[in-house]
Design a protein around this motif. Sequence first.
Motif, PDB file in Angstrom:
ATOM      1  N   SER A   1      53.692 -60.003 111.287  1.00 28.10           N
ATOM      2  CA  SER A   1      53.494 -61.348 111.357  1.00 28.10           C
ATOM      3  C   SER A   1      52.200 -61.849 111.991  1.00 28.10           C
ATOM      4  N   ARG A   2      52.108 -60.728 113.226  1.00 26.76           N
ATOM      5  CA  ARG A   2      51.036 -60.889 114.142  1.00 26.76           C
ATOM      6  C   ARG A   2      50.129 -59.563 114.130  1.00 26.76           C
ATOM      7  N   THR A   3      49.139 -59.600 113.823  1.00 28.44           N
ATOM      8  CA  THR A   3      47.987 -58.602 113.272  1.00 28.44           C
ATOM      9  C   THR A   3      46.762 -58.577 113.861  1.00 28.44           C
ATOM     10  N   ASN A   4      46.453 -59.234 114.924  1.00 26.40           N
ATOM     11  CA  ASN A   4      45.390 -59.356 115.609  1.00 26.40           C
ATOM     12  C   ASN A   4      44.958 -58.048 116.694  1.00 26.40           C
ATOM     13  N   ASN A   5      46.126 -57.146 117.054  1.00 31.52           N
ATOM     14  CA  ASN A   5      45.959 -56.119 117.849  1.00 31.52           C
ATOM     15  C   ASN A   5      46.526 -54.872 117.248  1.00 31.52           C
ATOM     16  N   LEU A   6      45.674 -54.266 116.656  1.00 31.05           N
ATOM     17  CA  LEU A   6      46.343 -53.075 115.835  1.00 31.05           C
ATOM     18  C   LEU A   6      46.925 -51.855 116.988  1.00 31.05           C
TER      19      LEU A   6
ATOM     20  N   GLN B   1      51.005 -50.812 116.408  1.00 28.68           N
ATOM     21  CA  GLN B   1      51.390 -49.556 116.394  1.00 28.68           C
ATOM     22  C   GLN B   1      52.505 -49.142 117.483  1.00 28.68           C
ATOM     23  N   VAL B   2      52.276 -49.755 118.613  1.00 26.82           N
ATOM     24  CA  VAL B   2      53.396 -49.597 119.531  1.00 26.82           C
ATOM     25  C   VAL B   2      54.546 -50.216 119.352  1.00 26.82           C
ATOM     26  N   ALA B   3      54.561 -51.474 118.831  1.00 20.02           N
ATOM     27  CA  ALA B   3      55.736 -52.133 118.576  1.00 20.02           C
ATOM     28  C   ALA B   3      56.623 -51.543 117.487  1.00 20.02           C
ATOM     29  N   ALA B   4      55.900 -51.054 116.479  1.00 15.44           N
ATOM     30  CA  ALA B   4      56.339 -50.574 115.245  1.00 15.44           C
ATOM     31  C   ALA B   4      57.305 -49.298 115.917  1.00 15.44           C
ATOM     32  N   LYS B   5      57.341 -48.855 116.691  1.00 15.41           N
ATOM     33  CA  LYS B   5      58.409 -47.701 117.264  1.00 15.41           C
ATOM     34  C   LYS B   5      59.430 -48.135 118.004  1.00 15.41           C
TER      35      LYS B   5
END
Length: 214
Positions: free
Chosen positions: A184-189, A193-197
């Motif tokens: 839902s927040r996409t302004n920092n790839l 990538q970090v939070a996905a883990k």
Amino acid sequence: MKLFVTSLLAAVLVVPAMSSFAAGEAAPAAAAKVTKPDLVKGGASFAAVCASCHGADGNSGTPANPKLSQQHPEYLVKQLQEFKSGKRKNPIMQGFAAALSDDDMKNVAYWVTGQKAKPGFAKDKDLVALGERIYRGGVADRQIAACAGCHSPNGAGIPSQYPRLSGQHADYVATQLTSFRDGSRTNNLSMSQVAAKLNDREIRALADYIAGLR
């Protein structure tokens, strides 16, 4: 023939001189576009529009709203621009940002980031040790980078690149990490990538540790 050569030499000498003059004229024009922030206007705008949610001096008393004092001004300007463009989603902030010009954003950002931040506190003793391990060392076997690498060991961040985290509300940090993770927040790839883990417990642990970071 002598007249022709003389004329040719004159032309060669004049053209560079004209080019240098033109370049010299262009430089001041470009420099004129860079304006210093107006801190008086910034303070007035902040008091009128931002203070009710973020505190009179940028030290928000509401855990869901971020502290803005001592943040990096370039980072705040970037966030306001991305709220305005819709790159960062938040209906409330998008409404406020839409009414701001680039100069308004700069004025507000430089005023509030010049205010002194009040320290925060970690609350969950069971989680803070886990949060510290992830923040300082990451999780090697899951390729999770240490937060300190970008946000610095004391949470001061790196101006214009990575935000200051030190003392930020745990609720706000947890919400942002969750938003990066769920898309839902996409302004920092990189953050996505970090939070996905990260799992929920790790997010809570990091947020609590950051709240007490100094």
